[in-house]
Motif scaffolding. Sequence first.
Motif, PDB file in Angstrom:
ATOM      1  N   HIS A   1      -4.533  14.768 -14.598  1.00 51.56           N
ATOM      2  CA  HIS A   1      -3.961  15.922 -13.906  1.00 51.56           C
ATOM      3  C   HIS A   1      -2.536  15.648 -13.396  1.00 51.56           C
ATOM      4  O   HIS A   1      -2.013  16.418 -12.594  1.00 51.56           O
ATOM      5  N   ASN A   2      -1.941  14.551 -13.863  1.00 52.52           N
ATOM      6  CA  ASN A   2      -0.606  14.150 -13.425  1.00 52.52           C
ATOM      7  C   ASN A   2      -0.582  13.854 -11.926  1.00 52.52           C
ATOM      8  O   ASN A   2       0.419  14.094 -11.247  1.00 52.52           O
ATOM      9  N   ILE A   3      -1.681  13.331 -11.431  1.00 45.83           N
ATOM     10  CA  ILE A   3      -1.763  12.902 -10.029  1.00 45.83           C
ATOM     11  C   ILE A   3      -1.750  11.388  -9.999  1.00 45.83           C
ATOM     12  O   ILE A   3      -2.578  10.733 -10.636  1.00 45.83           O
ATOM     13  N   ARG A   4      -0.799  10.850  -9.277  1.00 41.47           N
ATOM     14  CA  ARG A   4      -0.687   9.397  -9.123  1.00 41.47           C
ATOM     15  C   ARG A   4      -1.350   8.973  -7.818  1.00 41.47           C
ATOM     16  O   ARG A   4      -1.156   9.599  -6.782  1.00 41.47           O
ATOM     17  N   VAL A   5      -2.152   7.914  -7.873  1.00 38.95           N
ATOM     18  CA  VAL A   5      -2.824   7.384  -6.682  1.00 38.95           C
ATOM     19  C   VAL A   5      -2.475   5.908  -6.558  1.00 38.95           C
ATOM     20  O   VAL A   5      -2.770   5.109  -7.459  1.00 38.95           O
ATOM     21  N   ASN A   6      -1.848   5.554  -5.458  1.00 38.59           N
ATOM     22  CA  ASN A   6      -1.426   4.175  -5.232  1.00 38.59           C
ATOM     23  C   ASN A   6      -1.783   3.731  -3.823  1.00 38.59           C
ATOM     24  O   ASN A   6      -2.123   4.547  -2.960  1.00 38.59           O
ATOM     25  N   VAL A   7      -1.700   2.436  -3.603  1.00 42.07           N
ATOM     26  CA  VAL A   7      -2.134   1.842  -2.338  1.00 42.07           C
ATOM     27  C   VAL A   7      -1.022   0.988  -1.753  1.00 42.07           C
ATOM     28  O   VAL A   7      -0.290   0.310  -2.473  1.00 42.07           O
ATOM     29  N   ILE A   8      -0.933   1.014  -0.427  1.00 39.02           N
ATOM     30  CA  ILE A   8      -0.064   0.078   0.289  1.00 39.02           C
ATOM     31  C   ILE A   8      -0.949  -0.848   1.114  1.00 39.02           C
ATOM     32  O   ILE A   8      -1.842  -0.398   1.833  1.00 39.02           O
ATOM     33  N   ASN A   9      -0.700  -2.137   0.993  1.00 38.76           N
ATOM     34  CA  ASN A   9      -1.405  -3.152   1.768  1.00 38.76           C
ATOM     35  C   ASN A   9      -0.460  -3.735   2.810  1.00 38.76           C
ATOM     36  O   ASN A   9       0.294  -4.661   2.523  1.00 38.76           O
ATOM     37  N   PRO A  10      -0.477  -3.230   4.047  1.00 44.56           N
ATOM     38  CA  PRO A  10       0.362  -3.849   5.071  1.00 44.56           C
ATOM     39  C   PRO A  10      -0.208  -5.198   5.502  1.00 44.56           C
ATOM     40  O   PRO A  10      -1.433  -5.407   5.489  1.00 44.56           O
ATOM     41  N   GLY A  11       0.685  -6.081   5.897  1.00 47.44           N
ATOM     42  CA  GLY A  11       0.268  -7.360   6.459  1.00 47.44           C
ATOM     43  C   GLY A  11       0.331  -7.325   7.965  1.00 47.44           C
ATOM     44  O   GLY A  11      -0.180  -6.400   8.605  1.00 47.44           O
TER      45      GLY A  11
ATOM     46  N   ARG B   1      -7.532  18.393  -5.453  1.00 44.98           N
ATOM     47  CA  ARG B   1      -8.017  19.678  -5.945  1.00 44.98           C
ATOM     48  C   ARG B   1      -6.881  20.689  -6.042  1.00 44.98           C
ATOM     49  O   ARG B   1      -6.814  21.475  -7.002  1.00 44.98           O
ATOM     50  N   HIS B   2      -5.992  20.662  -5.071  1.00 42.81           N
ATOM     51  CA  HIS B   2      -4.822  21.550  -5.153  1.00 42.81           C
ATOM     52  C   HIS B   2      -3.837  21.036  -6.198  1.00 42.81           C
ATOM     53  O   HIS B   2      -3.348  21.809  -7.028  1.00 42.81           O
ATOM     54  N   MET B   3      -3.518  19.750  -6.142  1.00 44.00           N
ATOM     55  CA  MET B   3      -2.520  19.188  -7.044  1.00 44.00           C
ATOM     56  C   MET B   3      -2.898  19.372  -8.505  1.00 44.00           C
ATOM     57  O   MET B   3      -2.039  19.626  -9.358  1.00 44.00           O
ATOM     58  N   ALA B   4      -4.186  19.238  -8.815  1.00 43.88           N
ATOM     59  CA  ALA B   4      -4.638  19.348 -10.202  1.00 43.88           C
ATOM     60  C   ALA B   4      -4.333  20.712 -10.804  1.00 43.88           C
ATOM     61  O   ALA B   4      -4.097  20.840 -12.007  1.00 43.88           O
TER      62      ALA B   4
END
Length: 280
Positions: free
Chosen positions: A177-187, A128-131
Amino acid sequence: MSEELSGKVAIVTGGASGIGLAAVRLFATAGASKVIMADVNGATGEALAAEIGDNVVFQETDVSSETAVQALVDRAVNDFGGLHVMFNNAGISNRLFDSFLDDDLQDFRRTMDVNVLGVMLGTQRAARHMAAHGGGSIINTASIGGAHAGFGVMSYRASKAAVLHFSKCAAIDLAQHNIRVNVINPGHIRTKMASWSDTGMSEAGFNQLQSELDEINLSDQPIKRLGTPEDVAEAALYLASDRSRQVTGIVITVDGGVTAGDCVNHVKQIHDAQARAMKL
């Protein structure tokens, strides 16, 4: 010293231990103007933040609380001028059972509240802020347990699968909104949550358990090296930085190759190791 996060304000939840702490340290050395370490462990968090440096502050936060998460984002914006990176890393596991048939599901709601609702609240309130301020990077911690089916900790596995799917949906929704959302999968990363130690276990028992767990975890891992929180933090830094400005909706798996093939059933082996350790 890297300056990849120069001028950026970052929040790291679950920041007082394990992967979160490694990320706080790395973000701080990468030039972030301020890193907010958020965690439920107030005493430890305050001490660690003071130890790391002037560009790190602590805020006690239960990520399953809408009010607490909003207060966290508000502090970043009001006290430090903005929010550019949100690392939703806080998470818990549930009790280990030999079989799902034995699971009483007593910790299901708390597991979902922290692991799923916490990630959704952190993503939404940061976005909401980033957008309204040019975009940003949101990074969510899932697990190979959510991507790779197996025995045990079914509530945890289900919660992390939800994080994976939600994050991809959010990446599509928020890209405008130029917001990137990514995930990290630790093992198999050596952290307190992954130690499977029981309250009352002696130091000798704990050390023996860790040794046996290391052997179990490496048994189905092609790269015969134990992963560290710092390995995961490096992936988070990449996703937080402008190096990944064209990257959204992806999953970076940090597991030494475990999910490249079949995993063995660890549950009985872990229980047996616990039982032996408790006798010491």
